[in-house]
Design an enzyme around this catalytic site. Structure first.
Site, mmCIF file in Angstrom:
data_model
loop_
_atom_site.group_PDB
_atom_site.id
_atom_site.type_symbol
_atom_site.label_atom_id
_atom_site.label_comp_id
_atom_site.label_asym_id
_atom_site.label_seq_id
_atom_site.Cartn_x
_atom_site.Cartn_y
_atom_site.Cartn_z
ATOM 1 N N GLU A 1 0.820 -1.210 0.000
ATOM 2 C CA GLU A 1 0.000 0.000 0.000
ATOM 3 C C GLU A 1 0.858 1.266 0.000
ATOM 4 O OE1 GLU A 1 -3.052 0.149 -0.536
ATOM 5 O OE2 GLU A 1 -3.768 2.089 0.170
ATOM 6 N N ASP A 2 1.926 1.267 0.765
ATOM 7 C CA ASP A 2 2.660 2.521 1.002
ATOM 8 C C ASP A 2 4.053 2.600 0.396
ATOM 9 O OD1 ASP A 2 0.494 3.370 2.478
ATOM 10 O OD2 ASP A 2 1.323 2.734 4.410
#
Ligand code: MN
Length: 731
Positions: A80-81
């Site tokens: 996600e990051d």
């Protein structure tokens, strides 16, 4: 040493305690992979980002989850990051870990908005369904727990949002999975942001009380301990104050002050066996006076989430009520960690008598089925599709719609509203235009494009949808909205079938017949019949057969009537036979069906008539009084005589024949032709024949517009000297 690495080493030691044979190289590699990918990122509190996945892994370890789950926890935010990908994680740590990370990522991406309780339940189910592997949910819960612990660094708005979501989604899921400890912490941290004042008030009052009652608590604990020592029961006993949210709920829902809350204090006695539980219960009731109606046996009848314990409330010496919970070590682990406890205590559930309520039945089944399974198999079974028959998707507003698995945008549209389905012109899934046969997946955001000028559903949509709701609504639409189309369609189908019998729609539309026919097919109008055929509610063959049967029955009756009412020359034809046809102007009657007038009786408009369905030449129309129409019939012919009538309006001239009987004399034929000319009758043939007895017959063929005209001609011919009879030819 780097404090982060130091923290990882401590984690490693904890893992070693229960997973001595874990692959520590792989675990450490995952830690470094996460550390490197999150490098430079900071948490809101200013610490390096890696402290978050590390903390989540710590909670996962505390729950005693397996190696796969620990690695996935360390990596849970990388996709996600950071620039990490599913493929890379799959290559480095295996597909299971990659799937777990992917699952957590998907749950993270789901956007929630506060909804009605029914919606929340769907959201919870959707998360479960999306997770597919229960470890995904467990890791996500650990992630949320750590985020809630550190929520104080977030903006007030985010705090409220996340707290609400936690209270409404994650705490109930933790509860359903039997994870009481996590549930309490999630609730208490959420409350802290949802009602900071209420939270603080309760916290302060409880702490005042707990210091005031410290002695009281210690005394009770000591007394129970001594008694059980004396009885020779191995045990652990400790007292605690109930968690804040449960106190809060009682205060607000039951409108009570803290003093009025019955059992603020609870003691827990943990023993080795179930028989010890009941024995301890007896000892407690001997020591303290039990409060009537407060004993609950959750060992004999566990809670739906699998929770087991004995609960009783007793009154202490100071008149203070308190609750005692008695359970085995095994029950305690399950009460604290729920489903997760399986990994920690691999022997599974001994003598588990789990709840019988239908709530989250699958968890119960899951737990039950695991009693004798080995740990690997347990993990394998955790991957079962929890909601295999359902799919949960979002509206653009964030409402969750629950549909049968395999549902398409058509199902979605009709589940919103019939009008949305009927006006649908297109569909988008996650912002992309899709075709109507696209299958929806859990978590999809589905948007339906509509237009007021949409043409409505197409008939093949019935095949593309999965829900009965959509199917019925589409059929409804065709039944109601497309009545005109159904009528046209149905009429064409009906007419084609009817043609095979030689009948026409005009024939059955005859005023005196129609009511009988409609009664027979059980419709109020022909249009209703057509609409039903067109919409598929009435098989065409069935309709035609019924109509035909009725026509035959009625045909007999009409002919009988016509025969009895044999008209006198001057009288108009009875109004019993309106609306019919003649060649070329058949109009609505017997469309596509050949009609001819019988030569034997050559009827003219106005004559009572009947029809005969010939073999291969359509309908032959006879005068009702034609001998051919009256002679005895064979069974085959019986069904082929049908009632017919003249169409209204302008009818073309018809040819008919007359036979004049007269005294034979010179100039007879001339007189006849003179009368015909005066009547402007068109004569196509005339033949006179003298008879041996001094009589003569004149046979003529004349074209007339109506029976009235014919009557005029007959009258005039009758007045010719010597003529004693003018009759219509009957073959
Ligand atoms: Mn996270």
């Amino acid at each position: 040493m780097d404090p982060v690495l130091q923290r990882y080493r401590e984690l490693e030691n904890k893992i070693r305690e229960y997973l001595p044979h874990a692959d520590f190289d792989r675990l450490e590699s995952a830690f470094h992979y996460a550390d490197e990918h999150h490098a430079g990122q900071l948490r809101k509190d200013g610490t390096p980002y890696i402290t978050h996945p590390l903390a989540v892994a710590e909670i996962v370890v505390e729950m005693g989850l397996d190696q796969e789950s620990i690695i996935a926890a360390l990596l849970h935010d990388t996709v996600e990051d950071t620039d990490a990908t599913y493929e890379e994680i799959s290559r480095l740590y295996g597909q299971t870990v990659a799937d777990l990370v992917d699952g957590v990522t998907k749950l993270t991406r789901v956007q929630y908005t506060s909804k009605e309780e029914e919606q929340m339940e769907n959201l919870r189910k959707m998360l479960m369904a999306m997770a597919r592997d229960i470890r995904v949910i467990l890791i996500k819960i650990c992630d949320r727990l750590h985020n809630m612990r550190t929520m104080v660094y977030q903006s007030p708005r985010k705090q409220k949002e996340k707290a609400l979501e936690t209270m409404e989604i994650y705490a109930p899921i933790a509860h359903r999975l039997g994870m009481q400890k996590v549930k309490w912490e999630l609730e208490d941290t959420s409350l802290q942001f949802l009602d900071p004042i209420g939270y603080q008030k309760i916290t302060e009052e409880l702490s005042v009380r707990s210091s005031a009652h410290e002695e009281f608590m210690a005394a009770i604990q000591q007394r129970i301990h001594e008694r059980l020592e004396q009885e020779g029961v191995a045990h652990t006993v400790y007292g605690r104050i109930k968690h804040i949210y449960s106190v809060y709920r009682k205060m607000y829902s039951q409108n009570k002050t803290l003093d009025e809350i019955f059992d603020l204090y609870a003691f827990r006695v943990i023993v080795d066996s179930i028989s010890d539980c009941y024995y301890v219960l007896g000892c407690i009731h001997d020591l303290y006076k039990p409060v009537a109606g407060r004993f609950k046996d959750y060992i004999g009848t566990p809670k739906p989430n699998g929770y087991q314990s004995l609960h009783t409330t007793v009154i202490g010496r100071e008149g203070m009520p308190f609750e005692v919970q008695i359970r085995t070590q095994d029950m305690h682990q399950r009460a604290e960690y729920g489903v997760a406890a399986h990994w920690k205590y691999k022997q599974g559930l001994a003598n588990a008598q789990l709840g019988s309520e239908a709530t989250f039945e699958w968890v119960r089944r899951l737990l039950e089925s695991q009693q004798d399974a080995d740990p690997n198999e347990f993990v394998h079974n955790m991957k079962v599709d929890l909601f295999a028959d359902e799919v949960f998707v979002f509206t653009p507003r964030g409402d969750v719609i629950n549909l049968p698995a395999g549902a398409t945008p058509i199902d979605f549209a009709y589940s919103i509203h019939s009008e949305v389905g009927n006006r649908m012109t297109g569909a988008k899934i996650n912002g992309r235009i899709v075709t109507y046969d696209t299958k929806l997946s859990n978590g999809d955001i589905v948007e339906i494009l509509t237009s007021k000028t949409a043409k409505g559903p197409s008939r093949d949509w019935v095949q593309l949808c999965r829900s009965n709701e959509a199917r019925n609504k589409i059929r409804q639409w065709f039944k109601r909205e497309r009545r005109e189309e159904n009528i046209v369609r149905g009429r064409a189908m009906f007419e084609q079938e009817l043609k095979k019998t030689g009948l026409s729609i005009a024939a059955i539309s005859a005023e005196e017949l129609l009511p009988h026919i409609l009664k027979k097919v059980r419709f109020n109008s022909l249009d209703d019949l057509y609409a039903a055929i067109g919409y598929g509610g009435m098989p065409t063959v069935k309709a035609v057969n019924r109509v035909r049967d009725e026509m035959i029955r009625q045909g007999q009756q009409v002919r009988d009537t016509a025969h009895r009412a044999q008209p006198k020359e001057e009288r108009e034809a009875p109004p019993a036979a309106p609306q019919f046809y003649s060649p070329g102007i058949l109009g609505g009657g017997l469309n596509n069906c050949l009609v001819k007038f019988a030569k034997c009786c050559s009827p003219v408009p106005g004559d009572p008539v009947v029809g005969f369905i010939t073999k291969g030449y359509g309908v032959s129309v006879h005068r009702a009084d034609c001998p051919n129409a009256q002679k005895p019939r064979t069974e085959d012919e019986q069904g082929r005589w049908i009632p017919v009538s003249w169409a209204g309006g302008d009818l073309p001239a018809c040819q008919t024949s007359l036979v004049i009987a007269a005294k034979d004399r010179d100039g007879l034929t001339l007189d006849v032709t003179t009368v015909l000319a005066a009547a402007k009758a068109k004569v196509s043939s005339i033949a006179a024949r003298g008879l041996p007895d001094g009589h003569a017959t004149v046979t003529l063929s004349v074209e007339v517009k109506s029976r009235e005209d014919l009557n005029t001609i007959i009258n005039r011919l009758s007045r010719i000297p010597g003529v004693f009879q003018v009759a219509r030819s009957t073959g």
